[in-house]
Design a protein around this motif. Structure first.
Motif, PDB file in Angstrom:
ATOM      1  N   PRO A  51       0.826  -1.207   0.000  1.00  0.00           N
ATOM      2  CA  PRO A  51       0.000   0.000   0.000  1.00  0.00           C
ATOM      3  C   PRO A  51       0.865   1.263   0.000  1.00  0.00           C
ATOM      4  CG  PRO A  51      -0.723  -1.564   1.688  1.00  0.00           C
ATOM      5  CD  PRO A  51       0.597  -2.042   1.189  1.00  0.00           C
ATOM      6  N   SER A  52       0.556   2.197  -0.876  1.00  0.00           N
ATOM      7  CA  SER A  52       1.295   3.456  -0.907  1.00  0.00           C
ATOM      8  C   SER A  52       1.166   4.214   0.407  1.00  0.00           C
ATOM      9  CB  SER A  52       0.790   4.322  -2.060  1.00  0.00           C
ATOM     10  OG  SER A  52       0.962   3.680  -3.293  1.00  0.00           O
ATOM     11  N   SER A  53       0.048   4.026   1.099  1.00  0.00           N
ATOM     12  CA  SER A  53      -0.190   4.738   2.356  1.00  0.00           C
ATOM     13  C   SER A  53       0.768   4.316   3.463  1.00  0.00           C
ATOM     14  CB  SER A  53      -1.637   4.504   2.817  1.00  0.00           C
ATOM     15  OG  SER A  53      -1.896   3.115   2.981  1.00  0.00           O
ATOM     16  N   ASP A  54       1.461   3.190   3.271  1.00  0.00           N
ATOM     17  CA  ASP A  54       2.414   2.738   4.285  1.00  0.00           C
ATOM     18  C   ASP A  54       3.666   3.606   4.313  1.00  0.00           C
ATOM     19  OD1 ASP A  54       0.679   0.748   4.892  1.00  0.00           O
ATOM     20  OD2 ASP A  54       1.943  -0.923   4.218  1.00  0.00           O
ATOM     21  N   LEU A  55       3.857   4.430   3.285  1.00  0.00           N
ATOM     22  CA  LEU A  55       5.071   5.245   3.181  1.00  0.00           C
ATOM     23  C   LEU A  55       4.729   6.725   3.266  1.00  0.00           C
ATOM     24  CD1 LEU A  55       6.779   3.367   0.213  1.00  0.00           C
ATOM     25  CD2 LEU A  55       7.269   3.110   2.629  1.00  0.00           C
ATOM     26  N   PRO A  56       5.542   7.516   3.967  1.00  0.00           N
ATOM     27  CA  PRO A  56       5.329   8.968   3.980  1.00  0.00           C
ATOM     28  C   PRO A  56       5.652   9.556   2.617  1.00  0.00           C
ATOM     29  CG  PRO A  56       7.383   8.415   5.074  1.00  0.00           C
ATOM     30  CD  PRO A  56       6.709   7.119   4.767  1.00  0.00           C
TER      31      PRO A  56
END
Length: 515
Positions: free
Chosen positions: A31-36
């Protein structure tokens, strides 16, 4: 009406467990949301190299200092530009959609532009708004059923070449895409004007002979056996030689060596477990195994295609990139960057994955500059270590390509993809000079731009020209192009060209000079 893909997507979870109860698609996106986002990463971080650049730009960048008067032309760069779609993120630096950049350096200044290569993969996924296809380390979404029978889509995101007035973006074991050299607009998939029925594939590292202008290609295709595709065009683009031969090993190759008289394949023991790939259980990269006990097998062909190959054996060494090779009496001198182990590439905690996931990593095995001396009479091989520091992206003056060289240029320090130093190696004097951009700055392959109308002589102590390297500044989170004097490398850039934004990692480039 429900199409086949939608049907499979709905049924993949239950059907996959029934058909292959012990198997699962291992290489899933994250998931892209896992990374700032980029602006929340620590200053000096390398994460910008793995951050998507979604916009396509055309503008005049800011120039600091003065561009050398004789330096006129276009520097092209190619690499992955898009790692995320619809909240899903690819696993590795090798998985981004190809984006070609151009810096037009002319009397009136510099014009910068970047364009995504409109591959079939890119267009389909752009229309769908989500990833649909498998790439090198990331499988297609939907589970095992969507990955049955293997196959990865052409991203056209590794290298870029200008040849006979045409511009091409290459991927691995695919066909290149032709682009407009001025606008970078995609023209379409190219067979390099050969009959499509020949079913030729091309890897990302053709060699252009600095003497006669031959354009030499190889590719590898996987089936019951690994087939090497060898294709050579003359300086005018006419087919000179084409041959398909069975490889002696079922391995993945990225680069090769070409001399004036010979073609050399470095069959390192990176074996492909094709069953795991075809059954949909693993990505292509996760299907590779490193077997160092088997050593490297060197296969040498005559460049004219006559005779059987010569085979030589030596210790195991993974090779991403060769520098250059040349004939010397009855021997071949071949310089390259070699690794004792490619764990930066293979494995779930490889460098190329960790950087994409915003993680820190260690470089356990360095990219060492090595030299092979192949004796074709005695059928023996000698290997010497030239430099044991971390090196990558080797480049030679294109005037010496396939012929004797004295100098080689490398990105050094850091890790396999994040060096801060441009290095020049004098193989004859056994001397190294370099310039370090400093901590938190990450430079890419330094392309050699020859001095116009200069006659380069073999072995000369001087090699005038310029090195152009694209640098990501982790402190400002922006990118610039640095121009260095090849004969005064240690003095640092003579000029820098500054982008208004960051640019993801760019693997390879090409200089097209204008006299």
């Amino acid at each position: 009406m429900m199409n086949r893909r939608k049907f499979l997507k709905l049924s993949a979870g239950s059907a996959g467990s029934l058909i292959l109860p012990s198997c699962s698609a291992k290489s899933l996106s994250i998931p892209s949301s896992d990374l700032p986002d980029l602006n929340k990463q620590p200053l000096g971080s390398h994460f910008g190299l793995a951050t998507s650049l979604r916009e396509e730009f055309t503008y005049k960048p800011k120039i600091k200092s003065k561009i050398p008067t004789e330096l006129k032309g276009i520097i092209y760069r190619n690499g992955p530009g898009l790692f995320d779609r619809n909240g899903s993120r690819k696993l590795s630096l090798l998985d981004g959609d190809g984006m070609v950049q151009a810096y037009h350096i002319r009397e009136g200044g510099v014009k910068y532009l970047n364009r995504f290569t409109k591959t079939q993969k890119y267009m389909d996924e752009q229309a769908a708004g989500e990833f649909q296809y498998a790439t090198w380390s990331t499988q297609a979404p939907g589970g095992v059923l969507f990955n049955l029978f293997g196959g990865i889509k052409n991203q056209a995101g590794v290298s870029v070449f200008h040849n006979n007035g045409k511009l091409y973006a290459f991927d691995e074991s695919s066909l290149p895409y032709e682009l407009d050299p001025e606008t970078l607009n995609t023209i379409g998939l190219s067979h390099l004007e050969l009959d499509p029925d020949l079913n030729i594939v091309y890897n990302a590292h053709p060699k252009t002979d600095g003497g006669n202008g031959d354009w030499c290609h190889f590719g590898n295709s996987f089936g019951r056996n690994t087939i090497l595709h060898i294709t050579i065009f003359d300086s005018l683009g006419k087919l000179k030689f084409q041959r398909k031969v069975e490889s002696s090993r079922y391995v993945y190759l990225h680069d090769w060596f070409v001399t004036e008289k010979h073609l050399v394949f470095n069959l390192h023991p990176a074996h492909v477990n094709i069953l795991g790939f075809l059954s949909g259980q693993r990505s292509l990269i996760d299907s590779m195994e490193w077997n160092p006990d088997q050593g490297n097998l060197i296969m040498v062909f005559n460049r004219d295609g006559r005779g059987d190959p010569i085979f030589l054996e030596t210790e195991a060494s993974w090779m991403w990139h060769s520098l250059n090779a040349y004939d010397f009496d009855d021997t071949i001198i071949a310089d390259f960057v070699g690794y004792q182990n490619p764990n930066h590439f293979l494995g779930e905690e490889s460098n190329l994955r960790m950087i994409t996931q915003g993680e820190l990593f260690e470089n356990h095995y360095k990219g060492e500059i090595r030299r092979y001396v192949l004796d074709l009479v005695k059928k023996s091989i000698k290997q010497t270590l030239v430099d044991s520091e971390q090196n990558e992206f080797p480049i030679v003056n294109p005037s010496h390509s396939c012929h004797e060289h004295r100098f080689g240029y490398f990105v050094s320090g850091g890790t396999v993809s994040t060096g801060s130093r441009v290095e020049k190696v004098d193989f004859k004097a056994e001397k190294t000079t370099s310039f370090d951009f400093g901590q938190g700055l990450y430079c890419g392959e330094a392309i050699f731009a020859p001095k116009p109308r200069f006659l380069y002589e073999t072995g000369s102590v001087n090699e005038p020209g310029w090195l152009l390297t694209q640098v990501y500044n982790g402190h400002t989170r922006k990118t610039f192009m640095a121009i260095l004097d090849a004969d005064q490398l240690e003095d640092g850039p003579v000029c820098t060209i500054h982008n208004t934004h960051h640019v993801p990692i760019s693997f390879h480039g090409w200089w097209k000079g204008v006299s």
